[in-house]
Scaffold this motif. Structure first.
Motif, PDB file in Angstrom:
ATOM      1  N   GLU A   1      20.528 -21.824   0.969  1.00  0.00           N
ATOM      2  CA  GLU A   1      19.876 -23.107   1.194  1.00  0.00           C
ATOM      3  C   GLU A   1      20.721 -24.271   0.697  1.00  0.00           C
ATOM      4  OE1 GLU A   1      16.494 -23.907  -1.488  1.00  0.00           O
ATOM      5  OE2 GLU A   1      16.961 -21.976  -2.431  1.00  0.00           O
TER       6      GLU A   1
ATOM      7  N   PRO B   1      25.540 -28.128   6.583  1.00  0.00           N
ATOM      8  CA  PRO B   1      25.005 -27.740   7.900  1.00  0.00           C
ATOM      9  C   PRO B   1      25.823 -26.662   8.625  1.00  0.00           C
ATOM     10  CG  PRO B   1      24.843 -30.102   7.624  1.00  0.00           C
ATOM     11  CD  PRO B   1      25.623 -29.589   6.443  1.00  0.00           C
TER      12      PRO B   1
ATOM     13  N   ALA C   1      26.332 -29.900  14.139  1.00  0.00           N
ATOM     14  CA  ALA C   1      25.509 -29.423  13.018  1.00  0.00           C
ATOM     15  C   ALA C   1      25.119 -30.575  12.097  1.00  0.00           C
ATOM     16  CB  ALA C   1      26.267 -28.344  12.242  1.00  0.00           C
ATOM     17  N   HIS C   2      26.075 -31.438  11.782  1.00  0.00           N
ATOM     18  CA  HIS C   2      25.796 -32.564  10.899  1.00  0.00           C
ATOM     19  C   HIS C   2      24.937 -33.612  11.591  1.00  0.00           C
ATOM     20  CE1 HIS C   2      28.354 -31.851   7.271  1.00  0.00           C
ATOM     21  NE2 HIS C   2      28.972 -31.026   8.098  1.00  0.00           N
TER      22      HIS C   2
ATOM     23  N   ASP D   1      22.595 -33.144  13.807  1.00  0.00           N
ATOM     24  CA  ASP D   1      21.205 -32.685  13.752  1.00  0.00           C
ATOM     25  C   ASP D   1      20.640 -32.897  12.347  1.00  0.00           C
ATOM     26  OD1 ASP D   1      18.866 -31.012  14.836  1.00  0.00           O
ATOM     27  OD2 ASP D   1      19.464 -29.886  13.064  1.00  0.00           O
ATOM     28  N   ASP D   2      21.431 -32.578  11.339  1.00  0.00           N
ATOM     29  CA  ASP D   2      20.990 -32.735   9.954  1.00  0.00           C
ATOM     30  C   ASP D   2      20.708 -34.203   9.627  1.00  0.00           C
ATOM     31  OD1 ASP D   2      20.609 -31.334   7.352  1.00  0.00           O
ATOM     32  OD2 ASP D   2      22.219 -32.668   6.692  1.00  0.00           O
ATOM     33  N   ARG D   3      21.415 -35.112  10.286  1.00  0.00           N
ATOM     34  CA  ARG D   3      21.247 -36.544  10.047  1.00  0.00           C
ATOM     35  C   ARG D   3      20.177 -37.171  10.938  1.00  0.00           C
ATOM     36  NH1 ARG D   3      26.013 -38.717   7.361  1.00  0.00           N
ATOM     37  NH2 ARG D   3      25.351 -40.761   8.095  1.00  0.00           N
TER      38      ARG D   3
ATOM     39  N   GLN E   1      24.730 -24.252  13.578  1.00  0.00           N
ATOM     40  CA  GLN E   1      24.465 -24.077  12.146  1.00  0.00           C
ATOM     41  C   GLN E   1      24.390 -22.619  11.718  1.00  0.00           C
ATOM     42  OE1 GLN E   1      20.873 -26.393  11.851  1.00  0.00           O
ATOM     43  NE2 GLN E   1      21.955 -28.345  11.783  1.00  0.00           N
TER      44      GLN E   1
END
Length: 204
Positions: free
Chosen positions: A24, A28, A139-140, A142-144, A194
């Motif tokens: 966890e 990402p 990946a980043h 989506d995380d943002r 990811q």
């Protein structure tokens, strides 16, 4: 500047991450990456102390790697361009030992559908670095919380267009000299980007 540690006999220690399931606390996408020649690279967020080496990468990029007027040709204009990207967007760099060998930037920071640029030093082209940078970008993004990514590519750059098409970008506008493409960041696209290393290897 040394562009390849193999040329100097220098050794960068790497580690086998192929069985890593992630945690966890991971970013990402796993920053560790082996290119198609087996060189161990890291892809990570740009930091201010990367500035000098990033400028040097762009100063050393050859004419054939430039497209649509980018990167700029003079050192002064390169610095102005990078200052804009690092101030108004978010950036990732690909690193081999102490060298930055690739860079991707998306702007604006708060845009739902930021545009991006990606460049790889000619010594490392055709080795999967650009594709890996784009996967990190997805990946980043989506995380943002971005909804999509857009880009403009020269219409004659068939190799790049094929890479973007294989990743999932769609053409949204076609002009004589350039093509605009867009990737919607839905759950399946983001999840694929990811995946932890062990699952990435299972999909190869």
């Amino acid at each position: 500047m040394t562009r390849n540690s193999k040329d100097t006999g220098a050794v960068c220690n790497a580690w086998d991450y192929t069985d890593c399931k992630g945690t966890e606390y991971c970013p990402p996408r796993c920053p560790r990456f082996f290119d198609t020649e087996g060189t161990a690279l890291l892809i990570k967020p740009y930091e201010p102390d990367h500035w000098k080496v990033l400028v040097e990468m762009y100063e050393d990029i050859d004419t054939y790697s430039r497209t649509l007027g980018l990167p700029p040709s003079s050192s002064e204009r390169i610095k102005e361009w990078l200052a804009h990207l690092t101030s108004n967007g978010w950036n990732l760099v690909a690193v081999d030992c102490d060298d930055i060998i690739g860079h991707i930037a998306a702007a604006p920071l708060d845009g739902d559908e930021p545009g991006f640029v990606v460049f790889v030093h000619q010594t490392y082209q055709n080795r999967g670095v650009g594709t890996e940078l784009i996967k990190h970008l997805i990946a980043h993004a989506d995380d943002r919380g971005h909804k999509a990514l857009t880009l403009t590519v020269a219409s004659g750059n068939r190799r790049a267009i094929t890479v973007y098409d294989n990743i999932g970008f769609d053409v949204t506008e076609r002009l004589p000299s350039e093509i605009t493409m867009r990737l919607s960041i839905d759950d399946s696209i983001a999840k694929q980007a990811q995946l932890p290393p062990v699952e990435q290897n299972q999909h190869h």
